[in-house]
Design a protein around this motif. Structure first.
Motif, mmCIF file in Angstrom:
data_model
loop_
_atom_site.group_PDB
_atom_site.id
_atom_site.type_symbol
_atom_site.label_atom_id
_atom_site.label_comp_id
_atom_site.label_asym_id
_atom_site.label_seq_id
_atom_site.Cartn_x
_atom_site.Cartn_y
_atom_site.Cartn_z
ATOM 1 N N GLY A 73 -20.425 15.363 4.011
ATOM 2 C CA GLY A 73 -21.663 16.030 3.648
ATOM 3 C C GLY A 73 -22.736 15.793 4.674
ATOM 4 O O GLY A 73 -22.503 15.875 5.876
ATOM 5 N N SER A 74 -23.929 15.479 4.204
ATOM 6 C CA SER A 74 -25.071 15.274 5.090
ATOM 7 C C SER A 74 -25.395 13.789 5.236
ATOM 8 O O SER A 74 -25.047 12.970 4.378
ATOM 9 N N LEU A 75 -26.079 13.466 6.321
ATOM 10 C CA LEU A 75 -26.618 12.131 6.549
ATOM 11 C C LEU A 75 -28.133 12.241 6.443
ATOM 12 O O LEU A 75 -28.777 12.974 7.206
ATOM 13 N N TYR A 76 -28.715 11.525 5.466
ATOM 14 C CA TYR A 76 -30.154 11.589 5.215
ATOM 15 C C TYR A 76 -30.814 10.283 5.649
ATOM 16 O O TYR A 76 -30.447 9.209 5.177
ATOM 17 N N MET A 77 -31.812 10.423 6.542
ATOM 18 C CA MET A 77 -32.560 9.253 7.006
ATOM 19 C C MET A 77 -34.052 9.570 7.071
ATOM 20 O O MET A 77 -34.764 9.065 7.950
ATOM 21 N N GLU A 78 -34.577 10.366 6.147
ATOM 22 C CA GLU A 78 -35.990 10.707 6.176
ATOM 23 C C GLU A 78 -36.847 9.444 6.108
ATOM 24 O O GLU A 78 -36.662 8.601 5.247
ATOM 25 N N SER A 79 -37.780 9.364 7.065
ATOM 26 C CA SER A 79 -38.776 8.283 7.091
ATOM 27 C C SER A 79 -38.153 6.894 7.116
ATOM 28 O O SER A 79 -38.805 5.910 6.746
ATOM 29 N N ALA A 80 -36.911 6.786 7.544
ATOM 30 C CA ALA A 80 -36.294 5.467 7.704
ATOM 31 C C ALA A 80 -36.902 4.762 8.921
ATOM 32 O O ALA A 80 -37.410 5.411 9.846
ATOM 33 N N THR A 81 -36.847 3.434 8.924
ATOM 34 C CA THR A 81 -37.377 2.631 10.021
ATOM 35 C C THR A 81 -36.300 1.676 10.510
ATOM 36 O O THR A 81 -35.658 0.999 9.700
ATOM 37 N N ILE A 82 -36.124 1.639 11.823
ATOM 38 C CA ILE A 82 -35.148 0.714 12.423
ATOM 39 C C ILE A 82 -35.844 -0.045 13.537
ATOM 40 O O ILE A 82 -36.246 0.543 14.548
ATOM 41 N N ASP A 83 -35.995 -1.338 13.350
ATOM 42 C CA ASP A 83 -36.628 -2.196 14.358
ATOM 43 C C ASP A 83 -35.792 -3.467 14.472
ATOM 44 O O ASP A 83 -35.915 -4.389 13.662
ATOM 45 N N ALA A 84 -34.935 -3.487 15.483
ATOM 46 C CA ALA A 84 -34.020 -4.609 15.662
ATOM 47 C C ALA A 84 -34.558 -5.661 16.622
ATOM 48 O O ALA A 84 -33.811 -6.551 17.052
ATOM 49 N N GLY A 85 -35.832 -5.556 16.985
ATOM 50 C CA GLY A 85 -36.392 -6.527 17.918
ATOM 51 C C GLY A 85 -35.898 -6.271 19.322
ATOM 52 O O GLY A 85 -35.533 -5.155 19.694
ATOM 53 N N ASP A 86 -35.872 -7.297 20.136
ATOM 54 C CA ASP A 86 -35.424 -7.170 21.522
ATOM 55 C C ASP A 86 -33.900 -7.196 21.571
ATOM 56 O O ASP A 86 -33.273 -8.242 21.392
ATOM 57 N N THR A 87 -33.329 -6.036 21.782
ATOM 58 C CA THR A 87 -31.873 -5.933 21.899
ATOM 59 C C THR A 87 -31.541 -4.868 22.922
ATOM 60 O O THR A 87 -32.252 -3.855 23.044
ATOM 61 N N GLU A 88 -30.485 -5.077 23.683
ATOM 62 C CA GLU A 88 -30.080 -4.108 24.698
ATOM 63 C C GLU A 88 -29.153 -3.038 24.125
ATOM 64 O O GLU A 88 -28.978 -1.985 24.734
ATOM 65 N N GLU A 89 -28.565 -3.280 22.976
ATOM 66 C CA GLU A 89 -27.669 -2.284 22.396
ATOM 67 C C GLU A 89 -28.461 -1.259 21.598
ATOM 68 O O GLU A 89 -29.595 -1.517 21.178
ATOM 69 N N PRO A 90 -27.906 -0.077 21.390
ATOM 70 C CA PRO A 90 -28.612 0.944 20.606
ATOM 71 C C PRO A 90 -28.908 0.440 19.196
ATOM 72 O O PRO A 90 -28.066 -0.208 18.568
ATOM 73 N N VAL A 91 -30.095 0.755 18.710
ATOM 74 C CA VAL A 91 -30.449 0.331 17.361
ATOM 75 C C VAL A 91 -29.857 1.264 16.314
ATOM 76 O O VAL A 91 -29.680 0.880 15.156
ATOM 77 N N LEU A 92 -29.550 2.492 16.705
ATOM 78 C CA LEU A 92 -28.883 3.446 15.817
ATOM 79 C C LEU A 92 -27.729 4.061 16.589
ATOM 80 O O LEU A 92 -27.925 4.855 17.506
ATOM 81 N N GLN A 93 -26.513 3.662 16.220
ATOM 82 C CA GLN A 93 -25.320 4.118 16.924
ATOM 83 C C GLN A 93 -24.640 5.207 16.092
ATOM 84 O O GLN A 93 -24.154 4.948 14.996
ATOM 85 N N LEU A 94 -24.599 6.398 16.669
ATOM 86 C CA LEU A 94 -23.984 7.537 15.991
ATOM 87 C C LEU A 94 -23.026 8.251 16.928
ATOM 88 O O LEU A 94 -22.853 9.461 16.874
ATOM 89 N N ASN A 95 -22.394 7.510 17.803
ATOM 90 C CA ASN A 95 -21.475 8.111 18.755
ATOM 91 C C ASN A 95 -20.043 7.638 18.472
ATOM 92 O O ASN A 95 -19.834 6.431 18.285
ATOM 93 N N PRO A 96 -19.067 8.537 18.403
ATOM 94 C CA PRO A 96 -19.201 9.982 18.278
ATOM 95 C C PRO A 96 -19.037 10.387 16.808
ATOM 96 O O PRO A 96 -17.952 10.797 16.371
#
Length: 487
Positions: A151-174
């Motif tokens: 179905g759908s992925l819903y993330m309205e007004s979500a917040t992602i703050d992982a601090g100091d990190t070199e990796e993606p904070v939101l990984q959606l690949n692939p």
């Protein structure tokens, strides 16, 4: 798990699970799950209890079990790695002590909306329905790489703050999303990675704040979107990368603010997009890269264009809104690689498609002038002559003016001081007008030039008229040939 080992709060969860009833521990609707670490045992549930219910919970004939819980403090790690869960999982307004683990799990539905979590590990998860994380707050990375969401992925007004990190904070690949990826108002501090993702419907990032200065805020190479990719009124600090992406509908950046000073702001190189909208926005801070992009429609307002662009091999069918060449040409002059002939040809073709031949000629004239700057000195000199005389063939009236001026000068001079005939008694009657025409026109002959011979200063004038005639004739023929050969 034996019921004797359960706390009163956990027994309530177990009883509600059997019938799929909604259980809400919140004392009031405005209760903030960010304060969940201080919640007492009356609303605390162990993650292992939830796991046991989802994998082997009690059933009752005629009832459909579901985990439908709100306002709980969940301690421990909810580990559903490789699990198959046939029940909907709805954990809203909850506080998680540890990031849930759903690696390679198969779920019917997962809803973490309005909850506070230290992250989410859900690589390769399969969700047969929808995945909801509306207004969820994450203090760690959200890993959904390789996820399959029917179905759908819903993330309205979500917040992602992982601090100091070199990796993606939101990984959606692939990741593959069978419907929409709906995330207006999303707030991320770090990189969103969508490389190779496939969204069958619309990807909505309107009003989003993507914050990763100096780095990729949205990295979406080879992304495929079956509908629209919306970034209206979004603010991006960092660069947006869509190299090789395919968007069937429109990529809408209306009212958006893109800022990555000293680097690329928007990379759409080698992409295929139905419509690209760049309008009602402040100038981009950074480079606009449209190299090798293929667009059906480019809606581009000149005010949006940054100081540097890359336009090599950009193709588009239509260009809107209709603007005079004086407003469009500065963008072509800002190309980082200097003179790009293809960019002028594309702009010329766009004007011709809407029947504005005058604008098309002005673009071609600008192209010749820009090309002149790339030539050696003698080529530049000849270019200046063509420009001054006939505007490289795109201003034929200027050539007529020069011819008439030379004709007037020659006729007046030779009328006052006729040249002597070469053979007295055999020369035709002298005509200063046709004698001057004989000198100016290199092909046509009226028999005057061959019958009379001026001397001294008047002979020098004859040479000037002959040279001027050749220059005008050559440039006019070159311009007419160039114009006729255009599609």
């Amino acid at each position: 798990m034996d019921t004797d080992d359960l706390t009163p709060a956990e027994r309530r969860v177990r009883e509600a699970f059997v019938t799929g009833a909604h259980l809400d521990f919140r004392p009031s609707p405005d209760d903030d799950p960010a304060d969940g670490a201080a919640w007492g045992p009356e609303r605390t549930v162990r993650a292992e209890v939830l796991r046991a219910l989802l994998l082997d919970g009690p059933r009752r004939t005629g009832e459909i079990p579901a985990l439908n819980l709100a306002g709980a403090r969940i301690t421990g790690r909810l580990d559903l790695q490789y699990a198959t869960v046939d029940h909907p999982v709805r954990l809203r307004h909850c506080h998680f002590a540890e990031a849930p683990r759903c690696y390679a799990a198969r779920l019917r539905e997962l809803n973490l909306s309005e909850s506070v979590l230290p992250g989410l590990v859900a690589h390769a998860v399969h969700v047969d329905g929808v995945l909801r994380m509306t207004r969820a707050r994450f203090t760690g990375t959200v890993r959904l790489g390789g996820a399959q969401i029917s179905g759908s992925l819903y993330m309205e007004s979500a917040t992602i703050d992982a601090g100091d990190t070199e990796e993606p904070v939101l990984q959606l690949n692939p990741t593959a999303v069978g419907a929409d990826l709906w995330a207006p108002g999303l707030r991320t501090h770090g990189q969103i990675r969508l490389n190779g993702a496939n969204v069958a419907g619309t990807l909505n990032l309107n009003d989003a704040l993507l914050d990763h200065p100096g780095h990729a805020a949205l990295d979406a190479e080879t992304l495929s979107v079956g509908g629209h990719l919306l970034l209206r009124q979004a603010e991006v600090r960092g660069w947006v990368g869509l190299r090789g992406a395919r968007v069937e509908g429109r990529l809408d950046l209306s009212y958006a603010r893109l800022a990555n000073p000293g680097g690329h702001a928007l990379r759409v190189a080698s992409s295929s997009i139905g419509e690209l909208w760049l309008r009602k926005s402040p100038p981009m801070e950074g480079v606009l890269n449209l190299r090798r992009a293929q667009l059906d429609t480019l809606l581009l307002e000149p005010e949006v264009v940054p100081d540097e662009v890359l336009l090599s091999d950009l193709t588009y069918t239509s260009l809107t809104p209709h603007e005079p060449p004086e407003r469009r040409l500065p963008m072509l002059e800002r190309d980082r690689h200097g003179y790009v002939p293809h960019a002028y040809e594309q702009l010329t073709a766009a004007y011709r498609r809407i029947g504005d031949d005058h604008a098309a000629r002005l673009v071609q004239l600008a192209k010749q002038r820009r090309h002149r700057g790339t030539l050696p000195w003698y080529g530049r000199l000849w270019g200046h002559v063509q420009d001054a005389t006939v505007g490289y063939g795109f201003r034929p009236l200027r050539a007529a003016g020069w011819l008439l001026s030379l004709l007037a000068v020659g006729s007046a001079v030779y009328a006052l001081h006729p040249p002597q005939p070469l053979k007295a008694g055999e020369a035709p009657p002298f005509s200063p007008v046709f004698y001057t025409l004989d000198l100016l026109l290199p092909v046509i002959s009226f028999g005057q030039e061959s019958s009379f011979a001026p001397t001294g200063w008047y002979q020098a004038l004859a040479y000037v008229l002959v040279l001027g005639g050749w220059i005008l004739a050559t440039t006019v023929v070159a311009g007419v040939t160039r114009t006729v050969s255009r599609p």
